[in-house]
Design an enzyme around this catalytic site. Structure first.
Site, short mmCIF file in Angstrom:
data_model
loop_
_atom_site.label_atom_id
_atom_site.label_comp_id
_atom_site.label_asym_id
_atom_site.label_seq_id
_atom_site.Cartn_x
_atom_site.Cartn_y
_atom_site.Cartn_z
N CYS A 74 50.49 19.23 56.55
CA CYS A 74 49.49 18.37 57.16
C CYS A 74 48.29 19.25 57.57
O CYS A 74 48.44 20.16 58.39
CB CYS A 74 50.11 17.72 58.40
SG CYS A 74 48.99 16.69 59.36
N CYS A 185 43.56 16.33 52.86
CA CYS A 185 44.60 15.64 53.63
C CYS A 185 45.72 15.33 52.65
O CYS A 185 45.45 14.86 51.53
CB CYS A 185 44.04 14.35 54.23
SG CYS A 185 45.30 13.26 54.93
N1 DGL Z 1 48.46 14.07 56.15
C1 DGL Z 1 47.68 14.58 57.19
C2 DGL Z 1 46.74 15.70 56.75
O1 DGL Z 1 47.01 16.38 55.79
C3 DGL Z 1 47.07 13.74 58.26
C4 DGL Z 1 47.16 12.27 58.27
C5 DGL Z 1 46.95 11.65 59.62
O2 DGL Z 1 45.81 11.42 60.05
O3 DGL Z 1 47.97 11.40 60.25
O4 DGL Z 1 45.76 15.94 57.39
#
Ligand code: DGL
Length: 259
Positions: A74, A185
């Site tokens: 993430c 993301c």
């Molecule tokens: N999947 C996450 C990232 O790579 C974030 C998603 C969210 O906002 O929860 O930043």
């Protein structure tokens, strides 16, 4: 004992499944424990302190399961607290950041759009990354919180919803001058085929998943901790405790439309 130690990997929800998929194909004999924090998603519009607290709880649980490494799959959680996690745990913590460097290395004077969550784009970690490249390239920051919700709400197959949303985010740009779009993301990687359909052919769509998987492989190899025998495994859990969500994760992990 060490050979059967699993790798802990987590995300605010389902996005990290795209990273897990890459890691599985590179290291099929490893055992992965995936945790999706969908009950607290999205992270990208929350404050740093709230995210840090959640990440510590998740990593504490991984440590109790004797993981040999933790992957913060993430970008948002990485920008909020990877340093705090590295100071707290005595094991490798692999984070993620938008693959801006890869986009900049494609040539001189690149025009790049970085799509990510609002928090990733406003944190100091990203500002630092920008400073390395912004004198030589044009870098645009595009926050895309809706793209997280669409994945979490299992609307990725709703073509009209997805296309309309992507068009809204891309509308402000003259795409004829853009060289690359960086998917900053892990949720956004699931949109790759939509992006490729919508964008002019000359635009590169870049994500950091393969690089992160290679980094983990390299790190485990150097530490003599690679699992090289038997069949690997994946165990998926989610803070939402919703069976349907687990099935969605399994679909994203093996389903069509994602390469
Ligand atoms: N999947 C996450 C990232 O790579 C974030 C998603 C969210 O906002 O929860 O930043």
């Amino acid at each position: 004992m060490e050979l059967v130690q699993p790798i802990g990997i987590f995300d605010s929800g389902l996005g990290g499944i795209s990273v897990l998929k890459e890691m599985r194909s590179l290291m099929p004999q490893e055992h992965f424990l995936y945790f999706g924090d969908s009950a607290y998603a999205p992270y990208g519009v929350k404050d740093k302190e709230t995210i840090t607290k959640r990440c510590i709880e998740i990593c504490d649980a991984f440590v109790k399961q004797h993981v040999k490494a933790i992957v913060v799959a993430c970008n948002t959680a990485t920008s909020a607290c990877v340093q705090v996690l590295r100071e707290r745990y005595d094991l490798p913590i692999i984070g993620m950041e938008p693959a801006l460097k890869v986009a900049c290395e494609l040539g001189e004077h690149q025009h790049i759009i970085v799509m990510a969550t609002p928090l990733t784009l406003k944190e100091e970690k990203f500002a630092k990354l920008m400073r390395r490249f912004q004198d030589d390239h044009i870098i645009e920051r595009q926050p895309c919180p809706r793209l997280v919700e669409i994945v979490e709400q299992d609307e990725l197959d709703h073509r009209d919803v997805v296309i309309a949303q992507l068009q809204e985010y891309l509308y402000p740009y003259d795409l004829s001058t853009v060289n690359s779009i960086v998917l900053g993301c892990t949720h956004f990687v699931f949109y790759r085929s939509y992006f490729e359909e919508l964008l002019p052919k000359h635009i590169h769509v870049i994500d950091g998943n393969h690089g992160t998987a290679l980094h983990l492989q390299d790190l485990l190899t150097k530490q003599g901790k690679r699992c090289m025998i038997g069949e690997g495994s994946v165990q998926i859990t989610n803070s939402k405790k919703d069976e349907q969500l687990i099935r969605l994760c399994e679909k994203l992990l093996g389903g069509p439309g994602y390469e």
